[in-house]
Enzyme design. Structure first.
Site, PDB file in Angstrom:
ATOM      1  N   HIS A 106     -20.095  -2.127 -33.057  1.00 45.05           N
ATOM      2  CA  HIS A 106     -18.825  -2.161 -32.316  1.00 45.05           C
ATOM      3  C   HIS A 106     -18.905  -1.249 -31.081  1.00 45.05           C
ATOM      4  CE1 HIS A 106     -17.260  -2.941 -36.565  1.00 45.05           C
ATOM      5  NE2 HIS A 106     -16.840  -3.998 -35.917  1.00 45.05           N
ATOM      6  N   GLN A 159      -8.174 -15.463 -41.446  1.00 47.48           N
ATOM      7  CA  GLN A 159      -9.586 -15.860 -41.465  1.00 47.48           C
ATOM      8  C   GLN A 159     -10.238 -15.611 -42.833  1.00 47.48           C
ATOM      9  OE1 GLN A 159     -10.354 -13.031 -38.185  1.00 47.48           O
ATOM     10  NE2 GLN A 159     -12.298 -12.614 -39.211  1.00 47.48           N
TER      11      GLN A 159
HETATM   12  P1  AMP Z   1     -15.768  -7.308 -36.831  1.00 45.63           P
HETATM   13  O1  AMP Z   1     -15.059  -6.005 -36.897  1.00 45.63           O
HETATM   14  O2  AMP Z   1     -16.858  -7.445 -37.843  1.00 45.63           O
HETATM   15  O3  AMP Z   1     -14.827  -8.483 -36.796  1.00 45.63           O
HETATM   16  O4  AMP Z   1     -16.534  -7.326 -35.429  1.00 45.63           O
HETATM   17  C1  AMP Z   1     -15.848  -7.118 -34.225  1.00 45.63           C
HETATM   18  C2  AMP Z   1     -16.767  -7.465 -33.077  1.00 45.63           C
HETATM   19  O5  AMP Z   1     -17.922  -6.638 -33.132  1.00 45.63           O
HETATM   20  C3  AMP Z   1     -17.268  -8.917 -33.140  1.00 45.63           C
HETATM   21  O6  AMP Z   1     -17.301  -9.462 -31.824  1.00 45.63           O
HETATM   22  C4  AMP Z   1     -18.646  -8.769 -33.715  1.00 45.63           C
HETATM   23  O7  AMP Z   1     -19.527  -9.828 -33.349  1.00 45.63           O
HETATM   24  C5  AMP Z   1     -19.090  -7.442 -33.093  1.00 45.63           C
HETATM   25  N1  AMP Z   1     -20.159  -6.845 -33.910  1.00 45.63           N
HETATM   26  C6  AMP Z   1     -20.118  -6.600 -35.235  1.00 45.63           C
HETATM   27  N2  AMP Z   1     -21.313  -6.103 -35.664  1.00 45.63           N
HETATM   28  C7  AMP Z   1     -22.114  -6.042 -34.574  1.00 45.63           C
HETATM   29  C8  AMP Z   1     -23.469  -5.639 -34.366  1.00 45.63           C
HETATM   30  N3  AMP Z   1     -24.254  -5.212 -35.358  1.00 45.63           N
HETATM   31  N4  AMP Z   1     -23.968  -5.694 -33.103  1.00 45.63           N
HETATM   32  C9  AMP Z   1     -23.191  -6.138 -32.074  1.00 45.63           C
HETATM   33  N5  AMP Z   1     -21.903  -6.544 -32.213  1.00 45.63           N
HETATM   34  C10 AMP Z   1     -21.376  -6.509 -33.433  1.00 45.63           C
END
Ligand code: AMP
Length: 297
Positions: free
Chosen positions: A39, A63
């Site tokens: 993030h 979701q």
């Molecule tokens: P989430 O909190 O899992 O819904 O993720 C929020 C955002 O962070 C989304 O756009 C994810 O694709 C991105 N994200 C989560 N994990 C990673 C990672 N390891 N590397 C890059 N972006 C990430």
């Protein structure tokens, strides 16, 4: 000095209005919280390219399907604040740190703010407005989670309506999500730039994810073969092997020979624009390689 946290749509709209009056650009990083370095790369990109950054923390019920982990999904605001502060301390010098802290806002709404007409997890009885991006939501992850991308597209639309960002940042880790969002923004004529940020991985090649909190250290060490198998297939592809069956065998053999109790759920190669399943890769377009593996005890 602390990061400002806003919980209501009314207040975030009014903050956004003040940014508009100051002619400030706004970067937006939507998340479900339990933040990690993945993030933080999104946040860093936003800080660098925008006057202001809003990061949302919202575990979006639409979701999740009723049998998934909505209730147990990790939530910890203190953890999130520490991750942000430590990341900024590590990556910016003292004088920049305070300035940047002032230019970050966390938007952390309750469910009732985002779903003002109410929300039921009972999919058959859901009524009201949802956003569906047909044609790219049914494959891959959408196959086992049929209402997942509808939930993602719906919440991202709501957050875009409230925040009206200049640029919104998404991780390539969730590649189908990036395709769905880009298509939605194009089709609904949203005036927002979508930036995709490369995946951050741990030393074992495992993509950082909030849900990795569910994995033991033992499993985290065993999954190294998954990333290695994909790299092997990629090397083979770069050397001229465009045959999906052959590439699939390479991945399968690597994983199963390293870890006999890993079972392959699926290995698939898809078109990077329309997500069609491929049997041969067109080198001018490339392909998205995805796979799911589970451990059999
Ligand atoms: P989430 O909190 O899992 O819904 O993720 C929020 C955002 O962070 C989304 O756009 C994810 O694709 C991105 N994200 C989560 N994990 C990673 C990672 N390891 N590397 C890059 N972006 C990430």
């Amino acid at each position: 000095m602390s990061i400002s946290i806003i919980n209501t749509v009314k207040e975030i709209r009014s903050l956004r209005h003040s940014f508009l009056l100051n002619n400030e650009t706004v970067g937006f990083v939507p998340t479900m919280g339990y933040l990690h370095e993945g993030h933080m790369t999104l946040l860093k990109n936003s800080i660098i390219s925008n006057d202001q950054t809003i990061i949302s923390i919202f575990v979006n019920p639409s979701q999740f399907s009723p049998n998934e982990d909505l209730d147990t999904y990790p939530r910890d605001l203190d953890h999130d604040l520490n991750i942000i502060k430590n990341y900024l301390i590590k990556n910016f010098n003292n004088s920049e740190f305070l300035k940047i802290l002032n230019k970050i806002t966390i938007f952390k709404p309750e469910i009732s703010e985002i779903y003002p007409s109410g929300f039921t997890m009972d999919i058959k009885n859901q009524i009201g407005t949802f956003v569906e991006v047909l044609g790219v939501s049914e494959q891959l992850e959408g196959k086992s989670r049929p209402t997942f991308f509808r939930g993602v597209a719906t919440v991202v639309t709501k957050l875009f309506n409230v925040i009206n960002p200049t640029i919104a940042y998404f991780g390539q880790k969730d590649i189908q999500q990036t395709i769905v969002i880009k298509r939605m923004v194009k089709d609904l004529l949203m005036n927002i730039i979508i930036e995709i940020v490369p995946t951050v991985r741990d030393l074992n090649g495992l993509a950082l994810s909030s849900r990795n909190a569910y994995l033991s250290d033992e499993i985290k060490n065993q999954v190294i073969c998954i990333n290695q198998s994909m790299k092997l297939a990629n090397q083979n592809y770069l050397n001229g092997n465009l045959n999906v069956n052959l590439l699939t065998d390479i991945i399968n053999n690597k994983i199963v020979s390293t870890n006999p109790n890993f079972k392959i759920d699926y290995i698939s190669f898809n078109d990077p624009i329309n997500l069609n399943y491929l049997s041969t890769i067109d080198k001018s377009k490339g392909a998205i390689l995805s796979l799911a593996v589970y451990k059999q005890d």
